[in-house]
Design a protein around this motif. Structure first.
Motif, PDB file in Angstrom:
ATOM      1  N   THR A  44       0.827  -1.205   0.000  1.00  0.00           N
ATOM      2  CA  THR A  44       0.000   0.000   0.000  1.00  0.00           C
ATOM      3  C   THR A  44       0.862   1.256   0.000  1.00  0.00           C
ATOM      4  OG1 THR A  44      -1.708  -1.190   1.232  1.00  0.00           O
ATOM      5  CG2 THR A  44      -1.840   1.212   1.200  1.00  0.00           C
ATOM      6  N   ALA A  45       1.928   1.227   0.771  1.00  0.00           N
ATOM      7  CA  ALA A  45       2.808   2.390   0.842  1.00  0.00           C
ATOM      8  C   ALA A  45       3.449   2.682  -0.502  1.00  0.00           C
ATOM      9  CB  ALA A  45       3.878   2.164   1.913  1.00  0.00           C
ATOM     10  N   ILE A  46       3.778   1.618  -1.249  1.00  0.00           N
ATOM     11  CA  ILE A  46       4.397   1.806  -2.569  1.00  0.00           C
ATOM     12  C   ILE A  46       3.414   2.469  -3.520  1.00  0.00           C
ATOM     13  CG2 ILE A  46       5.368   0.608  -4.550  1.00  0.00           C
ATOM     14  CD1 ILE A  46       6.482  -1.476  -2.651  1.00  0.00           C
ATOM     15  N   PHE A  47       2.176   1.974  -3.551  1.00  0.00           N
ATOM     16  CA  PHE A  47       1.172   2.554  -4.441  1.00  0.00           C
ATOM     17  C   PHE A  47       0.836   3.981  -4.047  1.00  0.00           C
ATOM     18  CE2 PHE A  47       0.266  -1.856  -5.654  1.00  0.00           C
ATOM     19  CZ  PHE A  47       0.069  -1.705  -7.018  1.00  0.00           C
ATOM     20  N   ARG A  75       2.809   6.209  -2.810  1.00  0.00           N
ATOM     21  CA  ARG A  75       3.861   7.106  -3.285  1.00  0.00           C
ATOM     22  C   ARG A  75       3.924   7.151  -4.805  1.00  0.00           C
ATOM     23  NH1 ARG A  75       9.476   6.378  -0.288  1.00  0.00           N
ATOM     24  NH2 ARG A  75       9.783   8.239  -1.577  1.00  0.00           N
ATOM     25  N   TRP A  76       3.647   6.030  -5.449  1.00  0.00           N
ATOM     26  CA  TRP A  76       3.737   5.973  -6.914  1.00  0.00           C
ATOM     27  C   TRP A  76       2.543   6.653  -7.578  1.00  0.00           C
ATOM     28  CZ3 TRP A  76       0.901   2.152 -10.114  1.00  0.00           C
ATOM     29  CH2 TRP A  76       1.198   2.299 -11.474  1.00  0.00           C
ATOM     30  N   LEU A  77       1.321   6.433  -7.051  1.00  0.00           N
ATOM     31  CA  LEU A  77       0.114   6.992  -7.650  1.00  0.00           C
ATOM     32  C   LEU A  77      -0.869   7.340  -6.530  1.00  0.00           C
ATOM     33  CD1 LEU A  77      -1.224   7.631 -10.380  1.00  0.00           C
ATOM     34  CD2 LEU A  77      -2.282   5.370 -10.297  1.00  0.00           C
ATOM     35  N   PRO A  78      -0.767   8.530  -5.959  1.00  0.00           N
ATOM     36  CA  PRO A  78      -1.701   8.930  -4.893  1.00  0.00           C
ATOM     37  C   PRO A  78      -3.150   8.856  -5.363  1.00  0.00           C
ATOM     38  CG  PRO A  78       0.138  10.466  -5.048  1.00  0.00           C
ATOM     39  CD  PRO A  78       0.233   9.561  -6.242  1.00  0.00           C
ATOM     40  N   LEU A  79      -4.042   8.447  -4.468  1.00  0.00           N
ATOM     41  CA  LEU A  79      -5.443   8.261  -4.828  1.00  0.00           C
ATOM     42  C   LEU A  79      -6.080   9.562  -5.302  1.00  0.00           C
ATOM     43  CD1 LEU A  79      -7.915   6.428  -4.981  1.00  0.00           C
ATOM     44  CD2 LEU A  79      -8.372   6.949  -2.578  1.00  0.00           C
TER      45      LEU A  79
END
Length: 222
Positions: free
Chosen positions: A1-4, A6-10
């Motif tokens: 979850t932390a990776i997503f 940072r990569w693509l904020p909701l």
């Protein structure tokens, strides 16, 4: 979850999806007009003034932003906002409720046609209730209110905040309006012409949500 995260904020993903998928107002409003103005409600406006009623409908369907276009704005909800949730520039709008904290009543609206302006030189506006009938003179007395546009204050709604006040707002924008608490109960139509048929609130069909409590037959298995 932390990776997503940072990569693509909701928030960025949802905003970009809205920009890519949701059509702009001048393309979407022909369909919205059919939902907000059912065909059965057009006859009353046509009986009153067919030419002006058609002008109002065409301007709304095309999202006409010209200053001379008839103003049509739909107030879909009246919100009571506490002072803590308002920016400092809006604190003067608050009144002290009995036994509660200071709050302000704000109208949530969208401008469908024309330009809504306030301040010096503002035009006369009509607040049409949902039961207003432009072909009935008695309906004008019971379900229509007239006020000076200079009495209102306009704010842009961005996210969960209000920005402003602003002097004028064009068609296609979502705004907050202060000064309508004595004229609107739940929803209404704000316009510059009494030949306008009031818009109707859209009720979206929703499937009923059924909740069932599930328990294990044997407590040791839970």
């Amino acid at each position: 979850t932390a990776i997503f995260r940072r990569w693509l904020p909701l928030s960025d993903a949802v905003l970009q999806m809205v920009v890519d998928i949701v059509p702009p107002p001048h393309l979407a409003q022909p369909q919205r007009v059919a939902a907000l103005w059912p065909p059965r409600d057009e006859s009353s406006a046509a009986a009153c003034d067919a030419g002006e009623a058609r002008l109002v409908r065409d301007a709304t369907a095309s999202c006409d932003r010209r200053p001379g276009a008839p103003l049509v704005a739909f107030i879909s909800k009246m919100l009571r906002v506490s002072k803590a949730e308002l920016p400092p520039s809006c604190h003067r709008l608050c009144v002290n409720d009995e036994g509660g904290e200071p709050s302000a009543v704000i109208a949530f609206a969208r401008v469908f046609s024309g330009v809504l302006a306030t301040g010096e030189g503002a035009t006369q506006l009509h607040v049409l209730g949902p039961r207003y009938d432009p072909s009935d003179p008695d309906s004008r007395k019971a379900h229509a209110h007239t006020l000076d546009g200079s009495q209102l204050e306009l704010f842009l709604m961005m996210g969960n905040g209000l920005h402003g006040p602003v002097r004028r707002v064009q068609a296609g924008q979502v705004i907050a309006i202060s000064g309508l608490a004595n004229y609107v109960n739940k929803f209404a139509t704000l316009t510059t012409t009494l030949a306008c048929t009031p818009m109707q609130a859209v009720t979206l069909p929703q499937r009923p949500m059924i909740r069932v409590a599930v328990e294990a037959t044997h407590a040791v298995e839970s």
